[in-house]
Every structure is written in structure tokens, then in C-alpha cells.
Design a protein around this motif. Structure first.
Motif, PDB file in Angstrom:
ATOM      1  N   ALA A 228       0.733  -1.261  -0.002  1.00 40.32           N
ATOM      2  CA  ALA A 228       0.468   0.277  -0.421  1.00 40.32           C
ATOM      3  C   ALA A 228       0.962   1.144   0.432  1.00 40.32           C
ATOM      4  N   LEU A 229       1.507   1.501  -1.351  1.00 38.35           N
ATOM      5  CA  LEU A 229       2.727   2.676  -1.346  1.00 38.35           C
ATOM      6  C   LEU A 229       1.718   3.753  -0.878  1.00 38.35           C
ATOM      7  N   SER A 230       0.880   4.103  -1.716  1.00 38.72           N
ATOM      8  CA  SER A 230      -0.142   5.727  -1.954  1.00 38.72           C
ATOM      9  C   SER A 230      -0.727   5.370  -0.270  1.00 38.72           C
ATOM     10  N   GLN A 231      -1.058   4.816   0.149  1.00 42.11           N
ATOM     11  CA  GLN A 231      -1.597   5.118   1.849  1.00 42.11           C
ATOM     12  C   GLN A 231      -0.774   5.160   3.080  1.00 42.11           C
ATOM     13  N   SER A 233       2.228   4.849   5.712  1.00 45.97           N
ATOM     14  CA  SER A 233       3.264   5.225   5.985  1.00 45.97           C
ATOM     15  C   SER A 233       4.841   4.918   6.678  1.00 45.97           C
ATOM     16  N   THR A 235       6.428   0.544   6.402  1.00 45.83           N
ATOM     17  CA  THR A 235       6.620  -0.993   6.014  1.00 45.83           C
ATOM     18  C   THR A 235       6.315  -1.777   7.531  1.00 45.83           C
ATOM     19  N   TYR A 245      -1.678   3.301   7.783  1.00 46.62           N
ATOM     20  CA  TYR A 245      -2.839   3.590   6.696  1.00 46.62           C
ATOM     21  C   TYR A 245      -3.313   5.108   7.469  1.00 46.62           C
ATOM     22  N   GLY A 247      -3.439   7.421   5.075  1.00 40.81           N
ATOM     23  CA  GLY A 247      -4.760   8.358   3.919  1.00 40.81           C
ATOM     24  C   GLY A 247      -5.632   7.784   4.644  1.00 40.81           C
ATOM     25  N   THR A 248      -6.474   6.766   4.914  1.00 47.83           N
ATOM     26  CA  THR A 248      -7.343   6.434   5.877  1.00 47.83           C
ATOM     27  C   THR A 248      -7.205   6.790   6.938  1.00 47.83           C
TER      28      THR A 248
END
Length: 510
Positions: A228-231, A233, A235, A245, A247-248
Motif C-alpha cells: 500500500a505504497l500510496s496509503q 506511512s 512498512t 494507513y 491515507g484513511t
């Protein structure tokens, strides 16, 4: 004729008297010393704190109590203090114990403390997933959501991790809408919305702990974060209070996050029925006390039935929480920094089949000072503890879907209340130092704000100024009007000066 010396003496008397009585409060007297117990913490237990403070208001009077969501970490920081004798709150609410460094800071700043376990809450997984009766209309009713979606650890790996083959969404054949498994799948193959409170919370930590509970699950969770590279923060799948996550996630607390996901109506405090205002497909870890009736209006949000250690699928409820808490490991130590802590939830025996998942249980504590409070605050806090673990307080907690303290916890909590009584016996009558919350620009301290028009408290849950844990060493205010005393002092000084001059004239004549 009154001499100039008399006038000067009288003026001095007025100034001196004003300086003595000036600090006196116009609202609090020695016989009715009042103040505000100012508590801070995260948003997980806001519904519980609001309910308890409201229902205990008459017994706390003339003192009042307030609770403010400043987030879990800030609440602890404010409690341990920034310098010797300098604290921003009177008590904290936390779902984790203080670290060794935090405890040492509190001690260095002159604040000893004790834990008061008062509520055990399931971390619910709210799932906004429509069932087959929803056909895509503009409105959606509570009956059109999947209730108690059964989720195993493998299912959660498919939602939060990187299962092979990859889950396609809520319509995946490995998911079912209602318990038991193998029931109809959700109607719409919605994508997973991995939402959470962006603030640091133990709800985030609890879900991540479950995802880390086996090597395979932890590896899957890490792979999902990497994908989930785009969401994501990070790994790193290691459990944390911070949701990975980013992004959400929504900042501001559980209420702010839920408000966004369910389209909370600011006028009524009820979830929206307009489908476009609801984040369909969302799943979110949140204290179960937020899912039923948190603000005086029924929400009854759909929640998952998570598989427990025995293989049973159990939704969050008061009964499930009590079954899990019944076998909790409770620390009884001579060290107050570790005493009264719940170290694990391990439901066994007859409780196991009906208990909520152990990893998704969290205990909340009042962290209270056992030194440094004024007498009125110590007595009020002792009263609040007794209420919270008493019959009415326990009923309030159960009504919100959580479990109150066990009998062992109640006994320990009442011992802490006795410590506060002893503290009050040697403490100054009332606290003079005031502070405001760190989240407001003005002088008003309030509890977490509910939607406009929704009453979250009854008898004052807010005050024009919160009060700190530091206490005044000065004299208690009398609360009486000082002007008559000033006038009397002036008259006596004038009479004394006149008498002195009369005596002097008589001696001069003699």
C-alpha cells in the motif's frame, strides 16, 4: 477636625485590608469550597466519562468535573507535569500504563499516583458493508447493513494484509455477511476502507496486536503495508498506537472519525441515511462504547463478530466484555506504578466461548494523584471513584456496551479512594492555581464537543477555568463581603486618632 494623618492612616488601612482580602474568590468560601476536577485523555472513553460525570454531578456538588479529549499521549504528558509542582490536569484517563520514564517524571515533579481500573471495553470493528437487500438507492437503512460479519484472523489478513490470492473486496467469497460463516456474501464488492482514528490510541494498538499475533499474520500484515505504497506511512507491522494507513485516518478523536464515516447529522446527532454521505466499505477499530448510544441518540452501528481463541465468532457486547474480563490477570504489587494493572485478558473455562477476542479487549484507568491535590479536589475525586465502581456507575458502563470493574478491581479502587480521603485530611482547603486546556484558545474548558444541539452533559461539565493539580499554601477565602470590614477598620482608626489628639490637648493644658 480630622487631621491629614488620620486620612493617610485610614487610606493605609483600606489598602492593607484590600490586599488581604483581594485574593478571595467571590464564588467559593471556606465552608463551601468549590472547584473543578479537570480530567484529560483520549477519546475512547469520552461517552463513559460524560455519562459518569453527568450522573454523579449532584454528589460532586459544589465541585464539578470535566473531561477533555486531548488524545491519549497529551493527557498523560499533562498529568506527569512540566516542572516541579506544575501540572495541567487533576487526573488522566488512559488505556495503557505510564512508561517507566513517565512515572519517573511524575515523581520528579512531585506527583505520586495510583491506577483505578474502572471499565473494560471491547475494541469493535465497525463495518459499513451493505447486505443483499441494498440495491444502490440514495438512502440506506440500518437493516440494510451486514450485522456481525464473522471475521477470523485469516479474514483480517485478507483485509489488512496481503493474502494470496489477494482479496477482491467485501464481495470476496471468503467473506460472509452474517454469522455463521458460509452465509450470503455482501451484496456489493466494495473495496476495503481501512479507516482509523489518526490520533494515538490503544484501539489502533489492539487491532495491530491481533494482526501480529502469529508469525504468518504478522508477515501478511507487513506485506500489505509494503504493497500500500500510496496509503501506508510505514512498512513496519509492529503494533503501535499510530495507525499505519495514514491515507484513511482522521485526526481529532473517535467522534470526529466516526462523524466523517457515518455522515453524522450535526442537528440530531444521528447517522445519516444518505448513502453518499456514508463511507460504504469502511472498517474501523473503535471502542464499542461508541457504537451503540454514545451521545444520547441510538446509532447501533454494524460491528464484526471476531473469532476468539476457542473458534467462536463473538460480536462486541457487555456480556462478551464481562466474560473476557472475568479471567483478566490483575496485578497486586507493592509498587504503585504497577499495582492495579490488568496485564492480560485470557478467558478460560465456561467464559471462553462467549468472551470477546482477548487481543481486542482494553482496560481503561483513571490515573489519580495521591499527593498534591487540594482537599476539595481529593474528596471530590474519591467520591467520583466510589460512584464509578458503585451500582449506578456500573449500570452506566454496562448500558454503553462495556464491562465495569470486577470485584477485585472494585476493592482496589476503593482503597485508592481511601488514599484520597487521607490526602484531603492534610491538604490545603482549595486550589488557587488555574489553567485552561491545551486545545482551546480562550478560558473555557469543555468536554469533547458533541454535535450541535446534542446534550452530552447535565450539571456543569465545563467551567470557565480548569484547575491544576498544584495547590495553594495561602489562607482559604472567607467568601464574605470585605467592604463592611474595611469601613469598620477605617472608623476605628479615625476614632483612635481623635481620642489620641484629645488626650494630648488635655495634657498640654495641665
Amino acid at each position: 477636625m480630622i487631621s491629614q494623618r488620620v486620612l493617610v492612616a485610614g487610606l493605609s488601612a483600606l489598602v492593607s485590608a484590600a490586599a488581604w482580602t483581594g485574593p478571595a474568590s467571590s464564588t467559593a468560601g471556606a465552608a463551601t469550597a468549590s472547584g473543578t476536577l479537570f480530567g484529560e485523555g483520549g477519546d475512547a472513553m469520552t461517552p463513559v466519562m460524560v455519562k459518569l460525570i453527568h450522573d454523579d454531578a449532584s454528589s460532586l456538588s459544589p465541585d464539578t468535573a470535566s473531561y477533555t479529549n486531548v488524545d491519549l499521549e497529551q493527557g498523560i504528558t499533562d498529568f506527569i507535569g512540566s516542572a516541579p509542582g506544575t501540572f495541567t490536569n487533576d487526573f488522566a484517563v488512559t488505556e495503557r500504563p505510564l512508561t517507566a520514564a513517565e512515572a519517573a517524571t511524575a515523581k520528579a515533579n512531585g506527583r505520586t499516583f495510583a491506577y483505578v481500573p474502572f471499565v473494560a471495553s471491547p475494541v469493535a470493528l465497525m463495518t459499513l458493508v451493505p447486505n443483499s437487500t441494498y440495491t444502490g438507492s440514495n438512502t440506506i437503512t440500518p437493516a440494510q447493513f451486514c450485522q456481525n460479519i464473522p471475521l477470523s484472523l485469516d479474514n483480517l489478513d485478507g483485509i489488512y494484509g496481503a493474502e494470496t490470492p489477494q482479496y477482491t473486496g467485501w464481495g470476496d467469497s471468503r467473506l460472509s455477511c452474517t454469522a455463521p460463516p458460509a452465509a450470503a456474501t455482501p451484496a456489493d464488492p466494495l473495496h476495503f476502507g481501512r479507516w482509523a482514528n489518526l490520533d494515538p490510541t490503544m484501539e489502533n494498538y489492539a487491532l495491530m496486536s491481533l494482526l501480529d499475533s502469529t508469525p504468518a499474520s504478522k508477515a501478511s500484515f507487513g506485506a500489505g503495508l509494503t504493497a500500500a505504497l500510496s496509503q501506508a506511512s510505514t512498512t513496519d507491522p509492529t503494533a503501535s498506537e499510530h495507525w499505519p494507513y495514514s491515507g484513511t485516518a482522521v485526526a481529532g478523536g473517535d467522534q470526529a472519525t466516526l462523524g466523517k464515516l457515518i455522515g453524522l447529522d450535526p442537528r440530531t446527532g444521528a447517522p445519516s441515511s444518505v448513502a453518499t454521505q456514508i463511507s460504504l466499505g469502511a472498517i474501523m477499530p473503535v471502542a464499542s462504547v461508541w457504537t451503540g448510544d454514545p451521545l444520547g441518540v441510538r446509532w447501533d452501528l454494524p460491528t464484526a463478530a471476531v473469532q476468539n481463541a476457542t473458534g467462536a465468532y463473538v460480536p462486541p457486547s457487555t456480556a462478551a466484555a464481562e466474560a473476557a474480563e472475568a479471567d483478566a490477570t490483575f496485578a497486586t504489587t507493592s509498587d504503585p506504578t504497577t499495582n492495579n494493572l490488568v496485564t492480560s485478558f485470557n478467558a478460560t473455562g465456561t467464559d471462553a466461548a462467549t468472551a470477546y477476542n482477548n487481543d481486542l479487549m482494553m482496560e481503561s484507568y483513571l490515573v489519580v494523584p495521591t499527593s498534591g491535590l487540594s482537599a476539595d479536589k481529593a474528596l471530590a475525586l474519591a467520591q467520583f471513584i466510589r460512584f464509578a465502581v458503585g451500582t449506578k456507575g456500573q449500570a452506566d458502563i454496562e448500558a454503553l456496551g462495556a464491562a465495569p470493574a470486577t470485584s477485585a478491581m472494585v476493592a482496589a479502587d476503593l482503597t485508592v479512594a481511601q488514599q484520597l480521603d487521607a490526602e484531603a485530611a492534610t491538604a490545603p482547603a482549595t486550589s488557587a492555581t488555574t489553567t485552561t486546556t491545551t486545545t482551546t484558545a480562550g478560558s473555557t474548558t469543555t468536554t469533547t464537543t458533541a454535535p450541535s444541539g446534542i446534550a452530552t452533559s447535565g450539571n456543569s461539565q465545563s467551567t470557565s477555568a480548569g484547575t491544576s493539580g498544584s495547590s495553594s499554601s495561602g489562607l482559604a477565602a472567607t467568601g464574605s463581603d470585605p467592604l463592611p470590614l474595611l469601613g469598620l477598620g477605617f472608623v476605628l482608626l479615625v476614632c483612635g486618632e481623635v481620642a489620641r489628639q484629645v488626650v494630648r490637648r488635655r495634657k498640654g493644658r495641665a
